[in-house]
Design a protein around this motif. Structure first.
Motif, PDB file in Angstrom:
ATOM      1  N   LYS A  60       0.780  -1.227  -0.003  1.00  0.00           N
ATOM      2  CA  LYS A  60      -0.028   0.056  -0.048  1.00  0.00           C
ATOM      3  C   LYS A  60       0.803   1.239  -0.059  1.00  0.00           C
ATOM      4  N   VAL A  61       0.954   2.105  -0.995  1.00  0.00           N
ATOM      5  CA  VAL A  61       1.487   3.215  -1.224  1.00  0.00           C
ATOM      6  C   VAL A  61       0.798   4.421  -1.382  1.00  0.00           C
ATOM      7  N   LEU A  62       1.180   5.702  -0.677  1.00  0.00           N
ATOM      8  CA  LEU A  62       0.461   6.753  -0.995  1.00  0.00           C
ATOM      9  C   LEU A  62       1.372   7.726  -1.554  1.00  0.00           C
ATOM     10  N   GLU A  63       1.004   8.711  -2.829  1.00  0.00           N
ATOM     11  CA  GLU A  63       1.714   9.652  -3.563  1.00  0.00           C
ATOM     12  C   GLU A  63       0.822  10.915  -3.310  1.00  0.00           C
ATOM     13  N   VAL A  64       1.450  11.817  -2.871  1.00  0.00           N
ATOM     14  CA  VAL A  64       0.808  13.258  -2.859  1.00  0.00           C
ATOM     15  C   VAL A  64       1.545  14.033  -3.982  1.00  0.00           C
ATOM     16  N   GLY A  65       0.900  14.102  -5.108  1.00  0.00           N
ATOM     17  CA  GLY A  65       1.314  14.887  -6.191  1.00  0.00           C
ATOM     18  C   GLY A  65       1.374  13.722  -7.360  1.00  0.00           C
ATOM     19  N   THR A  66       0.627  13.768  -8.229  1.00  0.00           N
ATOM     20  CA  THR A  66       0.613  12.900  -9.275  1.00  0.00           C
ATOM     21  C   THR A  66       1.112  13.343 -10.589  1.00  0.00           C
ATOM     22  N   LEU A  67       0.745  14.674 -10.933  1.00  0.00           N
ATOM     23  CA  LEU A  67       1.351  15.064 -12.331  1.00  0.00           C
ATOM     24  C   LEU A  67       0.672  14.135 -13.247  1.00  0.00           C
ATOM     25  N   GLY A  68       1.600  13.840 -14.226  1.00  0.00           N
ATOM     26  CA  GLY A  68       1.456  12.995 -15.205  1.00  0.00           C
ATOM     27  C   GLY A  68       1.448  11.603 -15.102  1.00  0.00           C
ATOM     28  N   GLY A  69       1.611  11.091 -13.791  1.00  0.00           N
ATOM     29  CA  GLY A  69       1.755   9.765 -13.374  1.00  0.00           C
ATOM     30  C   GLY A  69       3.314   8.834 -13.710  1.00  0.00           C
ATOM     31  N   TYR A  70       4.049   9.535 -14.179  1.00  0.00           N
ATOM     32  CA  TYR A  70       5.291   8.982 -14.274  1.00  0.00           C
ATOM     33  C   TYR A  70       5.824   8.151 -13.106  1.00  0.00           C
ATOM     34  N   SER A  71       6.178   9.046 -11.907  1.00  0.00           N
ATOM     35  CA  SER A  71       6.475   8.396 -10.600  1.00  0.00           C
ATOM     36  C   SER A  71       5.434   7.213 -10.099  1.00  0.00           C
ATOM     37  N   THR A  72       4.028   7.556 -10.429  1.00  0.00           N
ATOM     38  CA  THR A  72       3.227   6.592  -9.905  1.00  0.00           C
ATOM     39  C   THR A  72       3.426   5.178 -10.778  1.00  0.00           C
ATOM     40  N   ILE A  73       3.661   5.218 -11.852  1.00  0.00           N
ATOM     41  CA  ILE A  73       3.842   4.120 -12.675  1.00  0.00           C
ATOM     42  C   ILE A  73       5.281   3.384 -12.251  1.00  0.00           C
ATOM     43  N   TRP A  74       6.320   3.924 -12.139  1.00  0.00           N
ATOM     44  CA  TRP A  74       7.430   3.484 -11.338  1.00  0.00           C
ATOM     45  C   TRP A  74       7.066   2.698  -9.893  1.00  0.00           C
ATOM     46  N   MET A  75       6.508   3.175  -9.283  1.00  0.00           N
ATOM     47  CA  MET A  75       5.970   2.639  -8.005  1.00  0.00           C
ATOM     48  C   MET A  75       5.049   1.443  -8.148  1.00  0.00           C
ATOM     49  N   ALA A  76       4.019   1.859  -9.013  1.00  0.00           N
ATOM     50  CA  ALA A  76       3.223   0.720  -9.142  1.00  0.00           C
ATOM     51  C   ALA A  76       3.715  -0.502  -9.875  1.00  0.00           C
ATOM     52  N   ARG A  77       4.972  -0.451 -10.628  1.00  0.00           N
ATOM     53  CA  ARG A  77       5.706  -1.560 -10.985  1.00  0.00           C
ATOM     54  C   ARG A  77       6.169  -2.290 -10.146  1.00  0.00           C
ATOM     55  N   GLY A  78       6.687  -1.640  -8.931  1.00  0.00           N
ATOM     56  CA  GLY A  78       7.347  -2.314  -7.818  1.00  0.00           C
ATOM     57  C   GLY A  78       6.328  -3.063  -6.687  1.00  0.00           C
ATOM     58  N   LEU A  79       5.133  -2.973  -7.080  1.00  0.00           N
ATOM     59  CA  LEU A  79       4.082  -3.677  -6.079  1.00  0.00           C
ATOM     60  C   LEU A  79       4.057  -4.889  -6.545  1.00  0.00           C
ATOM     61  N   PRO A  80       3.488  -5.870  -5.336  1.00  0.00           N
ATOM     62  CA  PRO A  80       3.203  -7.338  -5.569  1.00  0.00           C
ATOM     63  C   PRO A  80       1.685  -7.370  -6.086  1.00  0.00           C
ATOM     64  N   ALA A  81       1.334  -8.563  -6.559  1.00  0.00           N
ATOM     65  CA  ALA A  81       0.014  -8.657  -7.025  1.00  0.00           C
ATOM     66  C   ALA A  81      -1.032  -8.309  -5.973  1.00  0.00           C
ATOM     67  N   GLY A  82      -1.995  -7.564  -5.997  1.00  0.00           N
ATOM     68  CA  GLY A  82      -2.970  -6.878  -5.155  1.00  0.00           C
ATOM     69  C   GLY A  82      -2.367  -5.608  -4.577  1.00  0.00           C
ATOM     70  N   GLY A  83      -1.221  -5.148  -4.938  1.00  0.00           N
ATOM     71  CA  GLY A  83      -0.947  -3.964  -4.262  1.00  0.00           C
ATOM     72  C   GLY A  83      -1.594  -2.911  -4.885  1.00  0.00           C
ATOM     73  N   LYS A  84      -1.570  -1.778  -4.151  1.00  0.00           N
ATOM     74  CA  LYS A  84      -2.237  -0.535  -4.655  1.00  0.00           C
ATOM     75  C   LYS A  84      -1.457   0.957  -4.429  1.00  0.00           C
ATOM     76  N   VAL A  85      -1.527   1.638  -5.292  1.00  0.00           N
ATOM     77  CA  VAL A  85      -0.891   3.206  -5.024  1.00  0.00           C
ATOM     78  C   VAL A  85      -2.108   3.920  -5.016  1.00  0.00           C
ATOM     79  N   VAL A  86      -2.296   4.793  -3.938  1.00  0.00           N
ATOM     80  CA  VAL A  86      -3.295   5.919  -3.706  1.00  0.00           C
ATOM     81  C   VAL A  86      -2.521   6.982  -4.339  1.00  0.00           C
ATOM     82  N   THR A  87      -2.803   7.769  -5.311  1.00  0.00           N
ATOM     83  CA  THR A  87      -2.118   8.947  -5.715  1.00  0.00           C
ATOM     84  C   THR A  87      -3.370  10.153  -5.758  1.00  0.00           C
ATOM     85  N   LEU A  88      -2.584  11.319  -5.278  1.00  0.00           N
ATOM     86  CA  LEU A  88      -3.406  12.533  -5.191  1.00  0.00           C
ATOM     87  C   LEU A  88      -3.125  13.475  -6.145  1.00  0.00           C
TER      88      LEU A  88
END
Length: 221
Positions: A60-88
């Protein structure tokens, strides 16, 4: 050394260690084409975020500041199956671009994006009992750093890793009366981490394709 050298070294790191990634290249191109500010993390920084997710074993990851999602994608790729990034994300246009980028990268199912003022979204997360999060990445409007860190503490647990980006500001963080709200926000982040007895942290100065800056990193005890 010049910023040209820093960028060349970043390029060398990426070309030597990373596999070609046309999806992420397309994400950055889309962000440029859609008029988003060019303030995404670098590829090396994005990979660090992904590795931190894996090292922490975060689901479970929280990101404050999505912009175009580049960093979000990097973190999502590191998650296990069933993992989630909540991004604001505050800006609806940025959020629309990010959603298309998540679909392109195949991570939409791993991302829960909330659109609106981050402090309101954080309050909603608190009322929904969405936390605690395993890793929290703060990369939004810098004057609100102490508010975001305060919410990070509420949405964390012992062992949560908190990363706050852009805290060195070309070295201006040492200026007590800079008159720059972003510098003052960086200093406020240091003050918060230093005063919070439940945090054990440090900060790293960085140079590279994004210039001279750095990030603070802390773990919740």
């Amino acid at each position: 050394m010049s910023s040209k050298t820093w960028t060349a070294v970043d390029d060398y790191i990426v070309s030597s260690i990373f596999e070609a990634d046309p999806v992420l290249d397309a994400v950055l191109a889309t962000n440029r084409d859609q008029g988003l500010p060019a303030i995404d993390v670098s590829a090396a920084q994005g990979k660090l975020l992904s590795l931190l997710v894996r090292i922490r074993g975060a689901s479970k990851v929280l990101e404050v500041g999505t912009l175009g999602g580049y960093s979000t994608i990097w973190m999502a790729r590191g998650l296990p199956a069933g993992g989630k990034v909540v991004t604001l994300e505050l800006d609806p246009h940025h959020a629309k671009v990010a959603r298309s980028n998540f679909a392109r990268a195949g991570v939409s199912a791993k991302v829960d994006m909330r659109v609106g003022p981050a402090l309101q979204s954080l309050a909603a997360l608190g009322s929904e009992n969405v936390g605690p999060f395993d890793l929290i990445f703060i990369d939004a409007d810098k004057p609100n750093n102490p508010n975001y860190l305060s919410w990070a503490m509420r949405l964390s647990r012992p062992g949560t890793v908190i990363v706050c980006d852009n805290v060195i500001r070309d070295g201006a963080v040492v200026k007590k009366d800079s008159g720059d709200a972003n510098v003052e926000g960086a200093r406020a982040a240091f003050s918060f981490i230093g005063a919070e007895t439940r945090l054990d942290g440090t900060a790293i100065q960085t140079v590279g394709a994004k210039g001279y800056d750095g990030f603070a990193i802390a773990i919740v005890d």
